[in-house]
Design a protein around this motif. Structure first.
Motif, PDB file in Angstrom:
ATOM      1  N   SER A 136       0.863  -1.222  -0.014  1.00  0.00           N
ATOM      2  CA  SER A 136       0.104  -0.013  -0.008  1.00  0.00           C
ATOM      3  C   SER A 136       1.067   1.164   0.117  1.00  0.00           C
ATOM      4  CB  SER A 136      -0.998   0.067   1.241  1.00  0.00           C
ATOM      5  OG  SER A 136      -0.381   0.139   2.232  1.00  0.00           O
ATOM      6  N   ARG A 137       2.041   1.187   0.514  1.00  0.00           N
ATOM      7  CA  ARG A 137       2.887   2.443   0.604  1.00  0.00           C
ATOM      8  C   ARG A 137       3.379   2.883  -0.805  1.00  0.00           C
ATOM      9  NH1 ARG A 137       6.735   1.882   5.576  1.00  0.00           N
ATOM     10  NH2 ARG A 137       4.860   1.992   6.621  1.00  0.00           N
ATOM     11  N   VAL A 138       3.451   1.757  -1.576  1.00  0.00           N
ATOM     12  CA  VAL A 138       3.857   1.984  -2.904  1.00  0.00           C
ATOM     13  C   VAL A 138       2.719   1.979  -4.053  1.00  0.00           C
ATOM     14  CG1 VAL A 138       6.348   1.390  -2.761  1.00  0.00           C
ATOM     15  CG2 VAL A 138       4.311  -0.504  -3.401  1.00  0.00           C
ATOM     16  N   GLY A 139       1.371   2.350  -3.469  1.00  0.00           N
ATOM     17  CA  GLY A 139       0.298   2.601  -4.307  1.00  0.00           C
ATOM     18  C   GLY A 139      -0.590   1.576  -4.558  1.00  0.00           C
ATOM     19  N   ALA A 140      -0.495   0.442  -4.045  1.00  0.00           N
ATOM     20  CA  ALA A 140      -1.378  -0.625  -4.071  1.00  0.00           C
ATOM     21  C   ALA A 140      -2.807  -0.549  -3.193  1.00  0.00           C
ATOM     22  CB  ALA A 140      -0.868  -1.868  -4.023  1.00  0.00           C
ATOM     23  N   ASP A 141      -3.956  -0.924  -3.844  1.00  0.00           N
ATOM     24  CA  ASP A 141      -4.956  -1.308  -2.985  1.00  0.00           C
ATOM     25  C   ASP A 141      -5.225  -2.681  -2.530  1.00  0.00           C
ATOM     26  OD1 ASP A 141      -6.227   1.572  -3.163  1.00  0.00           O
ATOM     27  OD2 ASP A 141      -6.954   0.789  -5.228  1.00  0.00           O
TER      28      ASP A 141
ATOM     29  N   ALA B 282      -5.928   1.472   9.043  1.00  0.00           N
ATOM     30  CA  ALA B 282      -5.548   2.670   9.376  1.00  0.00           C
ATOM     31  C   ALA B 282      -3.995   2.831   8.703  1.00  0.00           C
ATOM     32  CB  ALA B 282      -5.093   2.836  10.998  1.00  0.00           C
ATOM     33  N   ASP B 283      -3.414   1.647   8.681  1.00  0.00           N
ATOM     34  CA  ASP B 283      -1.799   1.410   7.723  1.00  0.00           C
ATOM     35  C   ASP B 283      -2.154   2.037   6.536  1.00  0.00           C
ATOM     36  OD1 ASP B 283      -0.744   0.619  10.457  1.00  0.00           O
ATOM     37  OD2 ASP B 283      -0.799  -1.450   9.699  1.00  0.00           O
ATOM     38  N   VAL B 284      -3.092   1.055   5.755  1.00  0.00           N
ATOM     39  CA  VAL B 284      -3.417   1.252   4.423  1.00  0.00           C
ATOM     40  C   VAL B 284      -3.849   2.631   3.987  1.00  0.00           C
ATOM     41  CG1 VAL B 284      -4.677   0.421   2.529  1.00  0.00           C
ATOM     42  CG2 VAL B 284      -3.635  -1.041   4.167  1.00  0.00           C
ATOM     43  N   GLU B 285      -4.812   3.265   4.848  1.00  0.00           N
ATOM     44  CA  GLU B 285      -5.608   4.570   4.696  1.00  0.00           C
ATOM     45  C   GLU B 285      -4.706   5.652   4.849  1.00  0.00           C
ATOM     46  OE1 GLU B 285      -9.422   4.737   6.743  1.00  0.00           O
ATOM     47  OE2 GLU B 285     -10.046   3.287   5.324  1.00  0.00           O
ATOM     48  N   ALA B 286      -3.686   5.354   5.652  1.00  0.00           N
ATOM     49  CA  ALA B 286      -2.384   6.504   6.044  1.00  0.00           C
ATOM     50  C   ALA B 286      -1.713   6.665   4.718  1.00  0.00           C
ATOM     51  CB  ALA B 286      -1.732   6.101   7.318  1.00  0.00           C
ATOM     52  N   ASN B 287      -1.535   5.554   3.805  1.00  0.00           N
ATOM     53  CA  ASN B 287      -0.714   5.662   2.573  1.00  0.00           C
ATOM     54  C   ASN B 287      -1.700   6.315   1.550  1.00  0.00           C
ATOM     55  OD1 ASN B 287       1.427   4.693   3.755  1.00  0.00           O
ATOM     56  ND2 ASN B 287       0.684   2.570   3.959  1.00  0.00           N
ATOM     57  N   GLY B 288      -2.816   6.524   1.846  1.00  0.00           N
ATOM     58  CA  GLY B 288      -4.003   6.916   0.775  1.00  0.00           C
ATOM     59  C   GLY B 288      -4.533   6.052   0.058  1.00  0.00           C
TER      60      GLY B 288
END
Length: 257
Positions: free
Chosen positions: A34-39, A55-61
């Motif tokens: 998720s930090r490099v752009g994946a859903d 929370a981890d994933v949503e923090a990465n947008g």
């Protein structure tokens, strides 16, 4: 020839399906992609760690969708793929992370523990890979990353079904890599070494075994979960498009000795 770009390590707008992606090392893999752009579509046996992982994933947008599902149940693979496609419309990466270990003396090893480990570590991985491969063949692209182990290479005394399953995961990785390469699908494995996690706490605190393990690692220390994240991003991304059929150890050199 196209120039190399650091963007080849990105997963922007890709969809990653991961089993066991809300706890243990799986949560770190979910964070990494998720930090490099994946859903991410996370399949879990229960809802442990869902809030923290969201929370981890949503923090990465990025978006995350959870499915509570025992992946060893008959027909589970079809359900998982259908739900993932309903949520995101495609599956670009499958990370077969869910697994378990049972330990007993040889003569006392219960049949039910053999079956439980093989069903989760090997059979469920196969059935889900089979269903996801059908989707990826239609897309003419995809990545499958299977989680191996040091026991993909070593004997695994007292953990017989675990060692057998992880050896088999390596074989299946190679077989699927060969079969799917013409469809632009790469199939690889990641084999963590001895990693500092709550699951290994008892082993790290064993005054004899912990010293034996540390002295066997050329790097001189147990790995941290974050040290697996870069390797996972590599195997999931376009940076590894010409890599297939490999089981990549991330072990501080443990297998060298």
């Amino acid at each position: 020839m196209a120039e190399f770009s650091i963007n080849s390590f990105e997963l922007t707008d890709k969809v990653v399906l991961i089993t066991g992606g809300a706890s243990g090392l799986g949560r770190y893999y979910t964070q990494a992609v998720s930090r490099v752009g994946a859903d991410v579509f996370v399949v879990s046996y229960d809802d442990k760690g869902w809030d923290e992982t969201r929370a981890d994933v949503e923090a990465n947008g990025r978006r995350v969708v959870f499915l509570k599902q025992d992946i060893t149940e008959p027909g589970a693979a079809k359900v998982i793929v259908e739900k993932a496609l309903e949520a995101f419309g495609r599956i670009d990466v499958l990370i077969n992370n869910a697994g378990m270990q049972r330990r007993h003396d040889l003569v006392d090893f219960p049949d039910e523990d053999w079956k439980a480990v093989i069903d989760l570590n090997l059979n469920a991985l196969y059935y889900l890979s089979h269903e996801v491969a059908k989707v990826m063949i239609k897309q003419n692209s995809g990545k499958i990353v299977n989680i191996g182990s040091m026991q993909s290479y070593r004997a695994g005394k007292f953990i017989y079904p675990y060692a057998a399953s992880k050896h088999a995961v390596m074989g299946l990785t190679r077989a699927y890599a060969d079969a799917l390469a013409p469809h632009n699908i790469q199939v690889n494995g990641l084999a963590p070494g001895y990693i500092n996690t709550p699951m290994t706490k008892a082993l790290q605190e064993d005054p004899v075994r912990s010293v034996e393990i540390r002295e066997h690692i050329p790097a001189g220390h147990w790995g941290e979960p974050k040290e697996l994240m870069g390797a996972m991003v590599f195997l999931c991304s376009a940076a590894s498009d010409y890599v297939t059929g490999v089981m990549l150890p991330v072990d501080g050199g443990y297998l060298l000795r």
